[in-house]
Design a protein around this motif. Structure first.
Motif, mmCIF file in Angstrom:
data_model
loop_
_atom_site.group_PDB
_atom_site.id
_atom_site.type_symbol
_atom_site.label_atom_id
_atom_site.label_comp_id
_atom_site.label_asym_id
_atom_site.label_seq_id
_atom_site.Cartn_x
_atom_site.Cartn_y
_atom_site.Cartn_z
ATOM 1 N N GLN A 445 0.825 -1.209 0.000
ATOM 2 C CA GLN A 445 0.000 0.000 0.000
ATOM 3 C C GLN A 445 0.859 1.259 0.000
ATOM 4 O OE1 GLN A 445 -3.322 0.691 0.047
ATOM 5 N NE2 GLN A 445 -4.128 -1.377 -0.026
ATOM 6 N N VAL A 455 1.627 5.275 10.484
ATOM 7 C CA VAL A 455 1.025 4.634 9.330
ATOM 8 C C VAL A 455 -0.280 5.295 8.933
ATOM 9 C CG1 VAL A 455 -0.161 2.539 8.658
ATOM 10 C CG2 VAL A 455 2.097 2.410 9.637
ATOM 11 N N ASP A 456 -0.428 5.531 7.626
ATOM 12 C CA ASP A 456 -1.705 5.984 7.106
ATOM 13 C C ASP A 456 -2.375 4.884 6.306
ATOM 14 O OD1 ASP A 456 -1.450 8.457 8.163
ATOM 15 O OD2 ASP A 456 -0.503 9.310 6.384
ATOM 16 N N PRO A 458 -4.244 1.143 5.302
ATOM 17 C CA PRO A 458 -5.631 0.755 5.516
ATOM 18 C C PRO A 458 -5.917 0.579 7.002
ATOM 19 C CG PRO A 458 -4.588 -0.593 3.847
ATOM 20 C CD PRO A 458 -3.518 0.242 4.440
ATOM 21 N N LEU A 461 -5.270 -2.659 10.009
ATOM 22 C CA LEU A 461 -4.124 -3.547 9.821
ATOM 23 C C LEU A 461 -3.156 -3.463 10.998
ATOM 24 C CD1 LEU A 461 -3.274 -3.310 6.018
ATOM 25 C CD2 LEU A 461 -4.468 -5.093 7.255
ATOM 26 N N MET B 1 -12.440 -2.957 7.751
ATOM 27 C CA MET B 1 -11.978 -3.654 6.552
ATOM 28 C C MET B 1 -12.363 -5.130 6.640
ATOM 29 S SD MET B 1 -8.193 -3.763 5.102
ATOM 30 C CE MET B 1 -8.341 -3.490 3.383
ATOM 31 N N TRP B 10 -4.183 -5.398 -2.377
ATOM 32 C CA TRP B 10 -2.792 -5.247 -1.997
ATOM 33 C C TRP B 10 -2.320 -3.820 -2.273
ATOM 34 C CZ3 TRP B 10 0.717 -8.582 0.315
ATOM 35 C CH2 TRP B 10 0.234 -9.865 0.565
ATOM 36 N N PHE B 11 -2.888 -3.201 -3.307
ATOM 37 C CA PHE B 11 -2.368 -1.900 -3.723
ATOM 38 C C PHE B 11 -3.418 -0.807 -3.568
ATOM 39 C CE2 PHE B 11 0.304 -4.835 -6.104
ATOM 40 C CZ PHE B 11 1.552 -4.298 -5.870
ATOM 41 N N PRO B 12 -2.974 0.450 -3.385
ATOM 42 C CA PRO B 12 -3.936 1.555 -3.459
ATOM 43 C C PRO B 12 -4.444 1.671 -4.898
ATOM 44 C CG PRO B 12 -1.689 2.384 -3.243
ATOM 45 C CD PRO B 12 -1.614 0.891 -3.104
#
Lengths: 528, 328
Positions: A445, A455-456, A458, A461, B1, B10-12
């Protein structure tokens, strides 16, 4: 052929633990087994302190108040320094290199017994210096000690540098000792290809310890000099430090999996009661890995994005992909050794499975990082620092635990509770992956490496990861408590509880000070 | 989430043309790696169960030889996975090494702990504004320690190293505001080293450019004068605190009289300042060398006016500056 009948040690000999007791004896001893045990204690202590300093960034990521950024960076710096330089690289070669190697070779001691003592002393001095710097003025340079930062940091950098110098000197001395022991202390009639795989992995690791130990000591001294007196290489060109650092650290850190692999081969062969299948293939693969590991550093240097030109990066990526071949040969050897064996479950096997799972993850993560486009994106993210976490806890800690659960009867002469060990081990595996997989996702990410505290990424986590650490810590606590409790409540172990086929099992548990009355007879590396 | 989102995301969300060449290889390798790991761990766990020792002295096959067919297959599979990863990741990497011709250039300077983005027209900002649909080339540099510029949504991640110029390029596909950060630890203030990338639609970007090009907009004359002082690098030779550098200090300059190197006497008024900017070596104050380059065609009349207004605020004989009067 029944288990535990062959011992060449005379029944009357007291064990090395019962013989010559007292603090003074432990302080001045040259006995390889006592040195090995003390290395176990000190490296586990370094692991504990290193892991504890990792708690602060996690607390910050959960919204902990009153934790200044500078303090978090200090904690992160020591977390990595202790785990990598005082645990990951030295732990397995020191603990098993001293405790086990002479017995596996049918020898009475290391080739250079007095030097063993100095290995341990320099290690302890190094560790103490680094711990002292935590109180006199902790540094916050990050674990790579990047040159312009390390020369301006207000902390006691010179103490840390002196500590690392002593620690790497200890690597060097340990390496020399292992090297000479393998060359001169093998029992009469034992050729190089009659050595167990564990002895081979220690022997190959000794090359790494000798080469990197002495070179790292020199460059860290240069770095300290460029800070203290504005002299030396790194005062002129700070960027040079980064090159030296990754050139030396990448191979030693990644090669740390190899003694772990040696432990696992020994465990698998021992509990399966088999000779390692494809012995020469496995040895060849290990030698190839030693060579290749000196050539893969460019991948990590490129990952750190130090303006390396793209063609060089591609060449290094391609070279690092070649490590797939020896790794495949090693894993094949393991699978084939289990095949048609007679496997004693409950004991080291849980930790062996953990090591293989996590070692497999480390290797497969290498494919992502060596793939040019994803590698360029992931090279400085938490994806990379999580690979280090898997290496330290998943690799080295699980290999150490597998080894301890296999050789514990030999080391202290008692049996631990195998059921408790299994339960604790399973919790540790589940917890560790619950802690680290969210960090992998944070990495893709885009969260920066080692930046768990700010951390920004998600939501959720960080919390999930912290829960994982909690479970892993509980599991590890159960495992360690179980081993510790066995020292007074455990049943006395027999000489060869697994029915294994290497020489260390032919002496008593625990062995007498001289290991073997007469040199054992040799019939290949594994004899059942 | 939720759990499923955790597995799939997995990715933005991707916002550049380059993103697919990172994400697709990643997912392919991910898929292959999970299969590989599952196969390996499956074989380990199954064998542990199948060949479990039944009684204490049981001895299975003590020795064995590797099966050449299995060895070959296993090595080929591992090497295949590694090669596949390398090859699928190659095009994106090569594409990133060469910025296309005609890319819009922005200079990026990283320092402890701030970003500075300089546009072709001289505008300097601490956030990165770019147009959508046009290749952007960044020239990255650092003034102190190693930094790196990462914009996860664009899958861009490049080092900014002191003493080296590193180039990065990308083309944004979706307008929006994206997080921009450094991934390389740079000391105590590292956690603050964050900024934003604002991607405008081409029309909006033109408007933004026009707005920021007019340095008088939203600034007083004095502020513009001071901005020009930093933007044109005047500070290299002229101090504002009275320190004598290569050229005279701007402190207590306006309104004072000086001897020139020709021995004449000159009053530092509006006309003299104008002359000293456009034709600097005609009348040089004694004690200094006539070595300054002319700013004719670089600094215009209105800007000279702003500089003069700023000089007045630096001088005890400048009187109150016009802007200050308005405020009072």
């Amino acid at each position: 052929m029944s288990v535990g009948t062959r011992t060449t040690a005379a029944e009357t000999q007291p064990s090395y633990l019962a013989d010559k007791r007292g603090l003074g004896e432990w302080f001045s001893t040259c006995d390889h087994k006592k040195i090995g045990l003390m290395f176990l204690g000190w490296t586990v202590f370094a692991l504990l302190v290193g892991s504890l300093s990792g708690v602060f960034p996690v607390a910050k990521s959960l919204g902990g108040r009153g934790l200044e950024p500078r303090f978090i960076f200090e904690a992160t710096t020591y977390h990595r320094l202790l785990l990598l330089f005082l645990f990951l690289v030295p732990a397995l070669p020191s603990v098993f290199g001293f405790f086990l190697l002479p017995m596996q070779l049918g020898a009475r001691n290391m080739a250079l017994p007095a030097l063993s003592r100095f290995s341990l002393r320099f290690y302890v001095i190094g560790l103490v210096l680094i711990l002292v710097s935590m109180f006199t003025g902790p540094i916050a340079t990050g674990w790579t000690l990047a040159a312009p930062l390390s020369s301006t940091d207000p902390g006691s950098f010179i103490l840390v540098a002196a500590g690392l110098f002593c620690a790497t000197l200890s690597w060097f001395l340990t390496g020399i000792n292992i090297f000479v022991t393998v060359h001169y202390k093998r029992a009469p009639g034992m050729g190089f290809f009659d050595m167990p795989i564990m002895a081979w992995s220690l022997y190959l690791t000794s090359y790494m310890l000798i080469a990197v130990g002495v070179l790292f000591g020199v460059v860290i001294a240069y770095l300290a000099a460029s800070r203290a007196g504005d002299v030396g290489l790194f005062a002129l060109n700070p960027g040079l430090w980064t090159d030296y650092f990754w050139f030396l650290v990448t191979p030693s850190v990644f090669f740390a999996l190899l003694p772990g692999m040696g432990v696992v081969f020994e465990v698998v062969a021992g509990i399966s009661r088999r000779a390692v299948v494809g012995y020469r293939m496995v040895v060849g693969a290990m030698i190839t890995l030693l060579g290749l590991s000196f050539l893969t550093w460019g991948v990590y240097l490129a990952g750190q994005g130090q303006g390396q030109d793209p063609t060089t990066t591609l060449v290094f990526s391609a070279i690092s992909l070649l490590t797939a071949v020896p790794v495949a040969l090693l894993t094949y050897g393991l699978l084939a050794t289990m095949n048609q064996g007679s496997i004693a479950g409950d004991g080291p096997d849980t930790f062996m499975v953990g090591f293989l799972l996590h070692g497999g993850i480390v290797c497969l993560m290498g494919v992502f990082l060596a793939s040019p486009a994803p590698g360029a994106y992931l090279g400085t993210t938490m994806f990379v620092s999580t690979q280090l976490d898997y290496l330290v806890w998943g690799g080295a800690v699980f290999a150490l635990l597998a080894g301890l659960h296999y050789w514990w009867p030999k080391m202290v002469g008692v049996e631990y509770s195998r059921e408790v060990a299994r339960i604790g081990g399973i919790f540790a595996i589940i917890g560790l992956n619950l802690a680290l997989i969210p960090r992998l996702i944070m990495g893709t990410q885009g969260v920066a490496q080692d930046m768990i505290a700010f951390v920004d990424g998600p939501a959720g986590l960080s919390e999930l990861s912290a829960l994982g650490w909690l479970i892993a810590t509980l599991g590890m606590g159960v495992v360690a408590g179980n081993l510790y409790a066995s020292t007074w409540s455990g049943r006395k172990a027999e000489a060869n509880p697994w029915g294994a086929g290497t020489l260390e099992w032919r002496t008593d548990s625990p062995p007498p000070e001289k290991n073997f009355e007469t040199p054992p007879e040799i019939e290949g590396a594994y004899r059942y | 989430m939720t759990g499923s989102a955790l597995l799939s995301t997995w990715f933005p969300e991707a916002a550049s043309t380059h993103a697919a060449s990172v994400d697709e290889p990643f997912y392919w390798i991910y898929f292959a790696a999970v299969c590989f790991l599952a196969l390996f761990m499956g074989l380990v766990l199954i064998q542990l169960r199948v060949y479990r020792r039944q009684d204490r002295d049981q001895l299975g096959a003590v020795t064995g030889r590797p099966n050449p067919v299995f060895v070959t297959l296993w090595v080929a599979a591992a090497m295949g996975l590694a090669l596949f990863g390398f090859i699928t990741g190659l095009p994106g990497f090569i594409n990133q090494t060469t910025p296309p011709w005609g890319a819009f250039e922005i200079d990026v300077t990283a320092s402890q702990w701030a970003w500075e983005f300089t546009y072709p027209n001289g505008h300097v900002a601490d956030t990165l504004h770019v147009p959508v649909g046009r290749p952007i080339r960044l020239n990255l540099g650092s003034t102190d320690v190693s930094h790196s510029l990462a914009v996860p949504a664009l899958r861009v991640n490049k080092a900014a190293v002191p003493g080296r110029e590193v180039q990065a390029w990308f083309e944004v596909t979706t307008p929006g505001t994206y997080a921009l950060q450094s991934n390389t630890f740079s000391g105590d203030g590292f956690a603050d080293m964050r900024s934003e990338l604002v991607a405008h639609a081409p029309v909006d970007f033109g408007a933004w450019m026009e707005e920021v090009s007019d340095i008088f907009k939203g600034r007083t004359l004095v502020e513009v004068g001071e901005l020009l002082y930093t933007r044109h690098g005047c500070a290299a030779c002229h101090s504002v605190d009275g320190t004598k550098l290569v050229g005279p200090s701007f402190k207590d300059l306006y309104g004072y009289e000086f001897d020139t190197i020709e021995g004449a006497r000159v009053l530092a008024d509006d006309a003299y300042i104008r002359q000293s900017i456009l034709e600097p070596n005609i009348s040089v104050i004694a004690g200094y060398q006539p070595i300054m380059a002319s700013f004719t065609g670089i600094i215009d009349d209105r800007e000279i006016e702003a500089i003069t207004a700023w000089f007045k605020t630096l001088s005890s004989k400048g009187g109150a500056a016009p802007d200050a009067q308005e405020e009072n």
